[in-house]
Design a protein around this motif. Structure first.
Motif, PDB file in Angstrom:
ATOM      1  N   GLN A  32      65.289 -33.600  18.000  1.00  0.00           N
ATOM      2  CA  GLN A  32      66.170 -33.682  16.824  1.00  0.00           C
ATOM      3  C   GLN A  32      67.622 -33.473  17.250  1.00  0.00           C
ATOM      4  O   GLN A  32      67.927 -32.509  17.959  1.00  0.00           O
ATOM      5  N   GLU A  36      71.147 -34.613  12.807  1.00  0.00           N
ATOM      6  CA  GLU A  36      69.909 -34.672  12.018  1.00  0.00           C
ATOM      7  C   GLU A  36      69.532 -33.280  11.524  1.00  0.00           C
ATOM      8  O   GLU A  36      69.082 -33.095  10.397  1.00  0.00           O
ATOM      9  N   ASN A 389      64.709 -39.364  11.196  1.00  0.00           N
ATOM     10  CA  ASN A 389      64.697 -40.225  12.384  1.00  0.00           C
ATOM     11  C   ASN A 389      64.098 -39.552  13.616  1.00  0.00           C
ATOM     12  O   ASN A 389      63.560 -40.226  14.485  1.00  0.00           O
ATOM     13  N   HIS A 390      64.182 -38.209  13.671  1.00  0.00           N
ATOM     14  CA  HIS A 390      63.567 -37.555  14.831  1.00  0.00           C
ATOM     15  C   HIS A 390      62.047 -37.731  14.782  1.00  0.00           C
ATOM     16  O   HIS A 390      61.393 -37.955  15.793  1.00  0.00           O
TER      17      HIS A 390
END
Ligand SMILES: Cc1cc2nc3c(=O)[nH]c(=O)nc-3n(C[C@H](O)[C@H](O)[C@H](O)COP(=O)(O)OP(=O)(O)OC[C@H]3O[C@@H](n4cnc5c(N)ncnc54)[C@H](O)[C@@H]3O)c2cc1C
Length: 603
Positions: A32, A36, A389-390
Motif C-alpha cells: 500500500q 492510498e 488499488n493495493h
C-alpha cells in the motif's frame, strides 16, 4: 457423487479461500502506498463522522451536479450551514471549504470553478479524465503495469434521443481508438425512451443501437500485449431490476443474428437478485446452443449489485416487494452459487466469467474454484479503478491478470459523474460492505473475523436459497377472481401499481390493447343516481397513440343534469352521514375492489 462428498468439497474450498484471502490481504498491505493509506484513513474518519458523510453526499448530489456557479454557491452555503464543516477532513480542507462557502455567494464565478476543479482532482483516482492526452497517458501507464482496462464513458443524463445519439457517438469514438480494448455500455445510455409497456418496440430500438456498437467492435482490432489481435469487446452493464429482462432479451436476440455469431460480447448479472441465477442458467443453455452453431463464447460478469438503495425506493413508491434479497447473507450465498455454476468447465467454455468483487474472500473463493476446475483461460477477475488499488495489485499478482473498470469523464461533463461517485461512496461506507474496512482490515483483526464469518455463513444457507423472483404480480391471474376485501380496521395499504417489469403483466396489457383496438368506439353516457342518460350534447375522446381518430364519444350534461346530480347527492347525504367510519371504509374498499376487477377496461 454423493451430496455429502459435494459438501465436503465445498467446505474444503471455502477454507482454502479463507487462507488465500488472508494471504491476499497481507500482500496488499505490504504494497500500500502512502497516498492510498492516507485516502483509506480519510474514509475511515468519514465513517466515524456520519454528518460529514451526509454533507459529502449532499454536496455531490445537490451542489456539484449543477453547471451554474451561482447554484453551486447557493447550495454550498446552505449545506455548510445545515451540516457544519465535516470533521473527517484535514484542517486546511475545512478552512478552504469554509472560506469557499462564505465567498462563493459573492463571487460565484470566481470561487466555484476552483472548488469544482479541486473536487475533480480529489476524485481523479476513481474517475479518469476523458481528455485525449490525459486518457492516453493513463491507458499507457496501466498497459505497462500489465493491467487490462474496461472503459466506461460517463456523460450527461439521457433524457432525449439527441443525448442518446451523442453518447453512442462517444462509445464509437472510444472503440475506434487503438489503445482501447474493452468498453462498458448501459442500455439506458443509448436509448432514451425505454418503456416496458412497449417492450417489443423498446427491444427493437435497443437492438438497433447494439447492432451499431457490435459492428464497430467487430470492425476495429486491438493488439494485446502478447501479440494477439482481437475485435474490440463490449460489455452491457446492468442497472436496475427493470432493465434485466430488456437487456438480456436485446443481448440474446442480436447475438443470435448470423452477422454477430462470430462476435464475443458480455453482460452483467447481479447476485442480489434471486432471479439472476435462473437467468444465468438460461443464458448458459442459450450460449451452449449458440456455440454449437459455430458462435463465439459470451462473457458474464457476476457482481453483487450496486443499486440497492434505488431498488428499495422503487419498491416503496410502487408498493411492490423489493426485487433484491432482503439480507446480505442471501446475496453472498447467491454469489457463491453463481460462481460455482459458472466455473463448471462445461459452462465456462461457452460463458466466460468475470468475477467482479472487492470482497477478498469472494475473490479468493473465485481463485480457488477456478483452479479446482482448471478453467483459468475462461475466468478472469475484475475490480474498480481507484477503490482499493493495493488490493487490486495483490489480486492481479495472484490471478495472473486483472481487468480494471475505469469510468472516464470530460471536464465539462463532470457533474454527470456524481451518481457514480455517490454509489461508490455508499459502497465504501454501507454497514455490511467489505470495502468499509479498507483502512483497518488486517489478518486476525476483529473486522477480519467478522468478514470471514460472514463469508463462511453464506455457505450454510446456499442449499435452501430460493431463486424465485421476489416480484410476481400477475394481472392475468386476477381476472375473474372474486374481489379481495380487506377486513374492517385493517391498516390502510395502497393498491400496488402494475409492475411492467414482469412479462406476465406485459402479456396481460398486450391482450387488453388488442381487445380495445378491435372495439368500435363507445358512447359513454352520463350516470346520475344509477340512471344512464345521453345528455343534450356529446364530446369526442382521443387516444394520443392514434392521432386523428376518435377513440370514444362521451355525453355532456346540461343544467338539468347538474340539478339532478345535486338533488341525488343531497338525498343520499343523510344515509352517508349516518354511517360509521368503519362502514364508510367498507364501502370505499368495495369500490376499490370493483375498480380492481374493471382494471383491464380502465387501465
Ligand atoms: C468491475 C466491477 C464492475 C461492476 N459492474 C456492476 C454493474 O454492472 N452493475 C451493478 O449493479 N454493479 C456493478 N458493480 C458493483 C457491484 O455490484 C458491488 O456493488 C460492489 O462490487 C460491492 O460488492 P463486493 O462483492 O465488492 O463487496 P461486498 O461488500 O461483499 O458486498 C456488498 C454488496 O452486498 C449487497 N448488500 C450489502 N448489504 C445488503 C443488504 N442489507 N441487503 C441486501 N444486499 C446487501 C449489495 O449488493 C452490496 O453492494 C461492479 C463492481 C465491480 C468491481
Amino acid at each position: 457423487m454423493r451430496a455429502t462428498d459435494d459438501l465436503a468439497i465445498v467446505e474444503r474450498l471455502a477454507h482454502r479461500a479463507v487462507e488465500l484471502a488472508e494471504a491476499l490481504l497481507r500482500e496488499a498491505r505490504a504494497q500500500q502506498t502512502a497516498d492510498e493509506h492516507a485516502q483509506a484513513k480519510k474514509l475511515a474518519r468519514m465513517m466515524a463522522d456520519p454528518h460529514g458523510k451526509e454533507l459529502t453526499i449532499a454536496l455531490a448530489d445537490q451542489a456539484f451536479r449543477s453547471h451554474r456557479p451561482e447554484r453551486i454557491a447557493d447550495q454550498l452555503a446552505y449545506l455548510l450551514e445545515r451540516y457544519g464543516v465535516p470533521q473527517y477532513m484535514d484542517w486546511w480542507e475545512r478552512v478552504a471549504l469554509l472560506l469557499g462557502g462564505a465567498m462563493a455567494h459573492y463571487l460565484p464565478s470566481l470561487v466555484v470553478p476552483p472548488i469544482v476543479a479541486r473536487l475533480r482532482h480529489e476524485t481523479q483516482n476513481v474517475i479518469l479524465p476523458g481528455e485525449e492526452e490525459d486518457l492516453r497517458r493513463y491507458i499507457e501507464e496501466r498497459r505497462r503495469a500489465g493491467v487490462r482496462l474496461n472503459l466506461n464513458q460517463l456523460g450527461e443524463a439521457i433524457l432525449g434521443e439527441k443525448e442518446a445519439a451523442r453518447r453512442l457517438e462517444a462509445y464509437l469514438t472510444l472503440l475506434a481508438r487503438d489503445d482501447v480494448e474493452y468498453i462498458s455500455v448501459k442500455v439506458s445510455s443509448v436509448y432514451s425512451q425505454i418503456d416496458l409497456v412497449a417492450f417489443r418496440a423498446t427491444v427493437a430500438q435497443v437492438a438497433e443501437r447494439l447492432r451499431t456498437l457490435y459492428r464497430a467492435a467487430g470492425r476495429h482490432r486491438y493488439r494485446h500485449q502478447d501479440g494477439r489481435i482481437t475485435p474490440k469487446f463490449i460489455n452491457l452493464d446492468m442497472e436496475e431490476y427493470r432493465d434485466l429482462d430488456l437487456t438480456v432479451t436485446a443481448f440474446r436476440e442480436v447475438l443470435d443474428e448470423p452477422e454477430f455469431l462470430p462476435l464475443s460480447a458480455g453482460i452483467v448479472l447481479q447476485a442480489y437478485l434471486p432471479d439472476s441465477h435462473r437467468v444465468q442458467r438460461a443464458l448458459t443453455e442459450w450460449a451452449l446452443a449458440r456455440r454449437a452453431r459455430g458462435g463465439a463464447p459470451i462473457k458474464l460478469r457476476i457482481v453483487k449489485g450496486a443499486n440497492l438503495a434505488m431498488e428499495r425506493i422503487e419498491a416503496a413508491v410502487h408498493d411492490w416487494p423489493q426485487a433484491p434479497y432482503e439480507t446480505k447473507i442471501e446475496v453472498d450465498a447467491n454469489y457463491k452459487r453463481m460462481l460455482q455454476y459458472g466455473c463448471r468447465p462445461e459452462h465456462a467454455d461457452a460463458v466466460h466469467l468475470g468475477i467482479a468483487s472487492h470482497n477478498l474472500f469472494d475473490v479468493a473463493y473465485g481463485l480457488v474454484l477456478r483452479e479446482a476446475h482448471h478453467v483459468e483461460p475462461w475466468v478472469e477477475f475484475e475490480m474498480l479503478e481507484g477503490m482499493a488499488n493495493h488490493q487490486a495489485r495483490a489480486v492481479h499478482a495472484r490471478a495472473g491478470g486483472l481487468l480494471l473498470y475505469a469510468p472516464v469523464v470530460r471536464a465539462e461533463d463532470f457533474h454527470s459523474a456524481i451518481a457514480y461517485l455517490v454509489r461508490r461512496l455508499d459502497e465504501n461506507t454501507a454497514p455490511e460492505n467489505f470495502l468499509r474496512h479498507v483502512f483497518d482490515l488486517e489478518p486476525g483483526s476483529p473486522a477480519f473475523l467478522v468478514e470471514r464469518d460472514r463469508f463462511l455463513a453464506a455457505f450454510g444457507i446456499e442449499a435452501r436459497l430460493s431463486d424465485a423472483p421476489r416480484r410476481f404480480q400477475d394481472r392475468r391471474a386476477e381476472a375473474g377472481a372474486p374481489p379481495v376485501l380487506r377486513p374492517l380496521h385493517a391498516v390502510f395499504e395502497n393498491e400496488p401499481d402494475t409492475d411492467w417489469t414482469l412479462a406476465a403483466n406485459r402479456a396481460w396489457i398486450d391482450d387488453v390493447v388488442r381487445r380495445w383496438r378491435e372495439r368500435s368506439h363507445d358512447r359513454i353516457p352520463l350516470q346520475i343516481g344509477g340512471e344512464l342518460r345521453t345528455g343534450p350534447s356529446q364530446g369526442d375522446g382521443h387516444d394520443p397513440s392514434r392521432p386523428g381518430r376518435v377513440a370514444y364519444r362521451y355525453a355532456l350534461g346540461g343544467p338539468a343534469d347538474v340539478d339532478r346530480a345535486l338533488t341525488v347527492a343531497r338525498a343520499a347525504q343523510p344515509a352517508w352521514a349516518a354511517l360509521s367510519i368503519a362502514e364508510r371504509g367498507a364501502r370505499l374498499e368495495a369500490c376499490a375492489a370493483e375498480l380492481g376487477l374493471l382494471r383491464p377496461d380502465a387501465a
